[in-house]
Design a protein around this motif. Structure first.
Motif, PDB file in Angstrom:
ATOM      1  N   MET A   1       0.855  -1.210   0.000  1.00 46.04           N
ATOM      2  CA  MET A   1       0.000   0.000   0.000  1.00 46.04           C
ATOM      3  C   MET A   1       0.881   1.248   0.000  1.00 46.04           C
ATOM      4  SD  MET A   1      -3.221   0.713   2.477  1.00 46.04           S
ATOM      5  CE  MET A   1      -3.872  -0.917   2.150  1.00 46.04           C
ATOM      6  N   PRO A   2       0.438   2.301  -0.693  1.00 47.64           N
ATOM      7  CA  PRO A   2       1.289   3.493  -0.758  1.00 47.64           C
ATOM      8  C   PRO A   2       1.496   4.139   0.608  1.00 47.64           C
ATOM      9  CG  PRO A   2      -0.888   3.910  -1.707  1.00 47.64           C
ATOM     10  CD  PRO A   2      -0.815   2.448  -1.423  1.00 47.64           C
ATOM     11  N   GLU A  17     -13.862  14.467  -0.033  1.00 49.04           N
ATOM     12  CA  GLU A  17     -15.155  14.922   0.484  1.00 49.04           C
ATOM     13  C   GLU A  17     -15.705  16.095  -0.321  1.00 49.04           C
ATOM     14  OE1 GLU A  17     -17.133  13.187   2.948  1.00 49.04           O
ATOM     15  OE2 GLU A  17     -15.642  11.968   1.925  1.00 49.04           O
ATOM     16  N   ARG A  20     -17.269  14.563  -3.288  1.00 50.09           N
ATOM     17  CA  ARG A  20     -18.459  13.771  -2.965  1.00 50.09           C
ATOM     18  C   ARG A  20     -19.658  14.645  -2.634  1.00 50.09           C
ATOM     19  NH1 ARG A  20     -20.919  10.531   1.302  1.00 50.09           N
ATOM     20  NH2 ARG A  20     -20.328  12.140   2.770  1.00 50.09           N
ATOM     21  N   TYR A 162      -2.758   7.343   8.587  1.00 43.94           N
ATOM     22  CA  TYR A 162      -3.958   6.533   8.339  1.00 43.94           C
ATOM     23  C   TYR A 162      -5.136   7.091   9.144  1.00 43.94           C
ATOM     24  CZ  TYR A 162      -7.370   2.809   8.465  1.00 43.94           C
ATOM     25  OH  TYR A 162      -8.553   2.119   8.381  1.00 43.94           O
ATOM     26  N   ASP A 191       2.695   6.766   6.703  1.00 41.61           N
ATOM     27  CA  ASP A 191       2.010   5.548   7.087  1.00 41.61           C
ATOM     28  C   ASP A 191       1.336   4.992   5.830  1.00 41.61           C
ATOM     29  OD1 ASP A 191       1.042   3.595   8.732  1.00 41.61           O
ATOM     30  OD2 ASP A 191      -0.473   4.817   9.704  1.00 41.61           O
ATOM     31  N   GLU A 192       0.919   3.746   5.897  1.00 41.68           N
ATOM     32  CA  GLU A 192       0.180   3.174   4.761  1.00 41.68           C
ATOM     33  C   GLU A 192      -1.235   3.729   4.783  1.00 41.68           C
ATOM     34  OE1 GLU A 192       0.404  -1.056   4.658  1.00 41.68           O
ATOM     35  OE2 GLU A 192       2.451  -0.995   3.885  1.00 41.68           O
ATOM     36  N   PRO A 194      -4.804   3.994   2.413  1.00 40.06           N
ATOM     37  CA  PRO A 194      -5.522   3.609   1.194  1.00 40.06           C
ATOM     38  C   PRO A 194      -5.875   4.843   0.353  1.00 40.06           C
ATOM     39  CG  PRO A 194      -6.557   2.631   3.146  1.00 40.06           C
ATOM     40  CD  PRO A 194      -5.541   3.633   3.627  1.00 40.06           C
ATOM     41  N   GLU A 196      -8.667   5.116  -1.306  1.00 38.41           N
ATOM     42  CA  GLU A 196     -10.106   5.332  -1.227  1.00 38.41           C
ATOM     43  C   GLU A 196     -10.466   6.169   0.008  1.00 38.41           C
ATOM     44  OE1 GLU A 196      -8.711   2.210  -1.144  1.00 38.41           O
ATOM     45  OE2 GLU A 196      -9.771   0.844  -2.499  1.00 38.41           O
ATOM     46  N   ALA A 197     -11.727   6.649   0.008  1.00 44.74           N
ATOM     47  CA  ALA A 197     -12.257   7.303   1.203  1.00 44.74           C
ATOM     48  C   ALA A 197     -12.640   6.239   2.224  1.00 44.74           C
ATOM     49  CB  ALA A 197     -13.483   8.136   0.841  1.00 44.74           C
ATOM     50  N   TYR A 198     -12.387   6.517   3.498  1.00 45.47           N
ATOM     51  CA  TYR A 198     -12.806   5.622   4.573  1.00 45.47           C
ATOM     52  C   TYR A 198     -12.988   6.442   5.830  1.00 45.47           C
ATOM     53  CZ  TYR A 198      -7.856   6.020   5.755  1.00 45.47           C
ATOM     54  OH  TYR A 198      -6.613   6.526   6.044  1.00 45.47           O
ATOM     55  N   THR A 199     -13.720   5.889   6.776  1.00 44.63           N
ATOM     56  CA  THR A 199     -13.991   6.630   8.007  1.00 44.63           C
ATOM     57  C   THR A 199     -13.557   5.812   9.219  1.00 44.63           C
ATOM     58  OG1 THR A 199     -16.218   5.710   8.058  1.00 44.63           O
ATOM     59  CG2 THR A 199     -15.973   7.874   7.066  1.00 44.63           C
ATOM     60  N   ILE A 200     -13.152   6.504  10.263  1.00 37.80           N
ATOM     61  CA  ILE A 200     -12.833   5.867  11.540  1.00 37.80           C
ATOM     62  C   ILE A 200     -13.789   6.441  12.572  1.00 37.80           C
ATOM     63  CG2 ILE A 200     -11.093   5.600  13.351  1.00 37.80           C
ATOM     64  CD1 ILE A 200      -8.967   5.904  11.152  1.00 37.80           C
ATOM     65  N   PRO A 201     -14.540   5.590  13.273  1.00 39.73           N
ATOM     66  CA  PRO A 201     -15.517   6.130  14.228  1.00 39.73           C
ATOM     67  C   PRO A 201     -14.829   6.860  15.385  1.00 39.73           C
ATOM     68  CG  PRO A 201     -15.350   3.729  14.413  1.00 39.73           C
ATOM     69  CD  PRO A 201     -14.527   4.126  13.230  1.00 39.73           C
TER      70      PRO A 201
ATOM     71  N   GLU B 113       4.248  -5.593  -2.266  1.00 40.99           N
ATOM     72  CA  GLU B 113       3.106  -5.021  -2.980  1.00 40.99           C
ATOM     73  C   GLU B 113       2.404  -6.089  -3.816  1.00 40.99           C
ATOM     74  OE1 GLU B 113       1.766  -1.990  -2.850  1.00 40.99           O
ATOM     75  OE2 GLU B 113       3.213  -1.438  -1.302  1.00 40.99           O
ATOM     76  N   ARG B 177      -7.472  -5.468  -2.005  1.00 40.99           N
ATOM     77  CA  ARG B 177      -7.040  -4.272  -2.723  1.00 40.99           C
ATOM     78  C   ARG B 177      -7.628  -4.203  -4.121  1.00 40.99           C
ATOM     79  NH1 ARG B 177      -0.914  -3.703  -0.339  1.00 40.99           N
ATOM     80  NH2 ARG B 177      -1.574  -3.934   1.809  1.00 40.99           N
ATOM     81  N   ARG B 288     -13.961  -0.241   6.611  1.00 47.51           N
ATOM     82  CA  ARG B 288     -14.244   1.198   6.737  1.00 47.51           C
ATOM     83  C   ARG B 288     -14.257   1.916   5.390  1.00 47.51           C
ATOM     84  NH1 ARG B 288      -9.758   1.494  11.048  1.00 47.51           N
ATOM     85  NH2 ARG B 288     -10.891   1.052  12.980  1.00 47.51           N
ATOM     86  N   ILE B 289     -13.718   1.257   4.365  1.00 48.57           N
ATOM     87  CA  ILE B 289     -13.614   1.933   3.066  1.00 48.57           C
ATOM     88  C   ILE B 289     -15.006   2.147   2.470  1.00 48.57           C
ATOM     89  CG2 ILE B 289     -12.825   1.570   0.678  1.00 48.57           C
ATOM     90  CD1 ILE B 289     -10.273   0.331   1.936  1.00 48.57           C
TER      91      ILE B 289
END
Lengths: 343, 371
Positions: A1-2, A17, A20, A162, A191-192, A194, A196-201, B113, B177, B288-289
């Motif tokens: 992961m990047p 966001e 979106r 992250y 850090d790695e 993603p 994509e969009a994601y949420t942490i509660p 990767e 992924r 979560r994604i």
């Protein structure tokens, strides 16, 4: 992961966001940059470059450069939120909150409650805190404890890239006032993350490392300091469980208590000043709710009760170091209830 | 130096593994080891598992001590099929350690990767394990993970199964992924994606191993294009006539927090202690994604819609493997010779009892290739 820095992670969160949801806007000093002066429009992108390039994609109706008046920009953002927009107000340094405290504390934070639940205020104030930049007493404070004390405000304190991205997206989608605290010294920590969009509660702590002897609760930059200490202690056979609460309001009390019930020892590391701070808040909570589990007194490692010094030597001494954390852990390992009552 | 000396090294279990800690040696110095036997127990931040012998011989020396932490590729021990002098062993260890740093640095860059390939406008992530010399032309194997999983599910299997053939593992669309775009996700789409992946790799015929949801997909593949399936290995498969535990699927979809997720994942194993912090975090990171909740809902509904096959795909050879303590899809009561019930394993026998599963599958592929 990047691998991405906190800076890039924050930018991705804002951009994703804004794409979106057309109601998401950015307001702040130099969030575009170059406006009204001879430079190119959009060259600056905020003090840390987080909003760089946004004005080209979203235009100046959604990326709004303001004059140097924090009272106006935070008040404007609070009002915009009340009308249904989702503003991200950038307050360059949290130290400037003094001049716009009423807008947050007595207005935005109270709307939902005072309008009988009929109003929402989806406001994010993203701000920068912390010592270590030789920026002196008026640009180096933590102050997250002030906002943690205010009902109606959520306080987010990411320590890594992250978490920064997932928590900022969560903050933007949240219908309440969120103050988002970034420590200025860790913007380039990677850090790695993603794409994509994601949420942490909110209210879900991150267990950074698992351990059996001592629980350390640390916030923001201090998570890294505490982790360094834990690595060093591990060589001597002392096993540290490190908890990063990620949000101080709401606070994941359950994870902290559960950990202390396992280890029986607690050290709290907080770069803020010691009186009425986050460390004291957590210590009080644990003393009340997990007293039975404690084998030794709780130790708080904080900055001293002074302004942040400008002298580099003093500033370095002011910030809690890994050595100080290590010392605290070694001390708590030698203490016991018997020793305390006997002394 | 004697040529017959071989190194037992720390394997790479999954993409994220960088080091392993020695928990217990399962073989004594002087003991004879056969290929596939468990030699030493390692723990990673994700899971604990046995290291299997890649070459047979006598265990000459244990290099790594219990509790020692070694990087991937690090030297655990030394085996040889012939008698070897102590000085030869010393020389072998010295030369291994001399060359090791370079290997580790290269490995980190290359294997950390996943690879990607475009299939029907979706990006499919996959990993590939190259076989030992001379087995590159053997019929390849495709591994198909379960609901909410990814290629990491095969961390204990890929290396062992790649002894005889190239092994591919994909992340299904909406998983790991691979792409998580808005669209249709059901077993039919997953089947088409798996075929699309084989097409993209230029593979006309492959052995298929599917776990749980992946088992249902493998069954669909065998039913729709049997000529492309060399053999079918099914591990606790869905779509085999046994109902899927709805509480597990619903719990997996609903869980948002660490604690809830841990409780759900504990149902996968006979030994719930195998659920580590990293495993829970990995699943939460995935869940979560944006879009994943909707994808899991679609696939979950399809899985819960009930058994589609009656369990008999008509395809031989086939091996069906089930953990006796499976709480997600209960094992059938079968005495068929192709059916193996593994005790002390839950829904993840390929992780909990990896060497036994690897042994059964290797036998299946060899028989199929011969027949």
């Amino acid at each position: 992961m990047p691998k991405k820095s906190i800076r890039i992670a924050l930018q991705e969160a804002v951009v994703l966001e804004m794409r979106r949801d057309p109601n998401v806007i950015v307001i702040g000093e130099d969030v575009a940059g170059g406006a009204g002066c001879s430079g190119d429009r959009g060259t600056y992108g905020g003090a840390m470059g987080v909003t760089k390039g946004l004005i080209e994609e979203f235009g100046d109706e959604r990326v709004i450069d303001t004059p140097i008046t924090e009272s106006a920009l935070v008040g404007m953002a609070a009002g915009a939120a009340a009308t249904g927009l989702r503003p991200i107000a950038e307050l360059m340094f949290v130290d400037f909150m003094g001049v716009c405290f009423d807008q947050v504390l007595n207005q935005a934070a109270k709307f939902r409650y005072m309008f009988g639940g009929k109003a929402t205020t989806p406001l994010v104030v993203r701000t920068m805190m912390g010592a270590g930049f030789r920026a002196a007493a008026q640009h180096s404070q933590m102050l997250y404890n002030l906002f943690t004390a205010v009902p109606g405000v959520k306080c987010v304190i990411p320590s890594n890239a992250y978490d920064a991205k997932g928590l900022l997206i969560q903050a933007i989608r949240d219908d309440d006032v969120v103050i988002f605290f970034n420590h200025k010294a860790i913007y380039d920590f990677e850090d790695e993350v993603p794409d994509e969009a994601y949420t942490i509660p909110f209210g879900e702590a991150n267990i950074v490392r698992e351990g059996e002897d001592v629980t350390i609760v640390a916030f923001s930059r201090m998570v890294h300091t505490a982790n360094d200490a834990a690595k060093s202690l591990e060589k001597d056979g002392i096993s540290v469980e490190l908890i990063d609460p990620r949000t101080s309001s709401p606070l994941d009390e359950e994870s902290i208590i559960e950990s202390v019930e396992n280890t029986g020892r607690l050290v709290i590391v907080d770069e803020g000043t010691p009186r009425c701070g986050l460390a004291g808040d957590v210590a009080g909570m644990v003393a009340e709710k997990a007293f039975h589990a404690l084998k030794a007194p709780i130790i708080q490692v904080t900055a001293p009760h002074t302004p942040v010094p400008f002298s580099p030597v003093l500033e370095d001494a002011y910030i809690p170091s890994a050595a100080k954390v290590e010392e605290a852990v070694r001390k708590v390992m030698t203490m016991s209830r018997d020793a305390v009552s006997a002394s | 130096m004697a040529d017959s000396i071989a190194a037992i090294t720390v394997p790479q279990w999954g993409l994220s593994m960088t080091e392993g800690q020695v928990i217990e040696w399962l073989k004594d110095v002087g003991e004879t080891i056969e290929v596939g036997e468990e030699i030493v127990l390692l723990e990673t931040s994700k899971i604990a598992g046995p290291v299997e012998a890649q070459v047979g011989g006598t265990l000459l020396r244990r290099i790594a001590a219990v509790d020692e932490v070694l990087p991937v590729g690090g030297l655990l021990g030394v085996v040889s099929a012939e008698e070897v002098s102590d000085s030869d062993i010393d020389a072998f260890v010295a030369s291994f350690n001399e060359n090791f740093v370079v290997v580790a640095a290269e490995q980190e860059e290359e294997s950390a990767e996943p690879l990607f390939v475009e299939v029907s406008e979706r990006s499919i992530a996959y990993t590939k394990e190259e076989p030992a010399d001379g087995a590159g032309d053997a019929t390849p194997l495709l591994l198909l993970h379960g609901f909410g999983g990814d290629t990491n599910a095969w961390m204990f299997n890929m290396g062992a199964l790649a002894q005889d053939r190239p092994v591919y593992a994909i992340d299904f669309p909406g998983h790991g992924r691979s792409s998580k775009d808005v669209g249709d996700y059901g077993l039919a789409e997953l089947r088409d994606a798996a075929f699309g992946f084989l097409d993209a790799q230029g593979i006309t015929k492959a052995h298929l191993v599917g776990h749980s949801m992946g088992g249902a997909v493998a069954l669909e593949m065998a039913a729709s294009q049997p000529a492309r399936v060399a053999s079918l290995g099914l591990i606790a498969p869905a779509g085999f006539g046994q109902p899927v535990n709805g509480d597990y699927i619903e719990g997996f979809i609903a869980a948002e927090r660490r604690k809830e997720m841990k409780t759900v994942l504990a149902q996968l194993f006979a030994d719930p202690a195998l659920v580590s912090r990293d495993m829970v975090n990995g699943v939460l990171r995935y869940k979560r994604i944006d879009g994943v909740a909707g994808i899991l809902r679609q696939i979950g509904d399809d899985l819960l819609a009930g058994p589609r096959a009656d369990g008999d795909s008509g395809l031989k050879p086939i091996a069906v493997i089930w953990g006796a303590a499976d709480r997600v899809i209960a094992p059938p009561d079968s005495s068929d010779p192709s059916f193996t019930l593994i005790s002390d394993a839950g829904h993840m026998p390929h992780m909990e009892k990896a060497s036994e599963v690897n042994r059964i599958l290797s036998g299946l592929f060899r028989n199929a290739d011969a027949g």
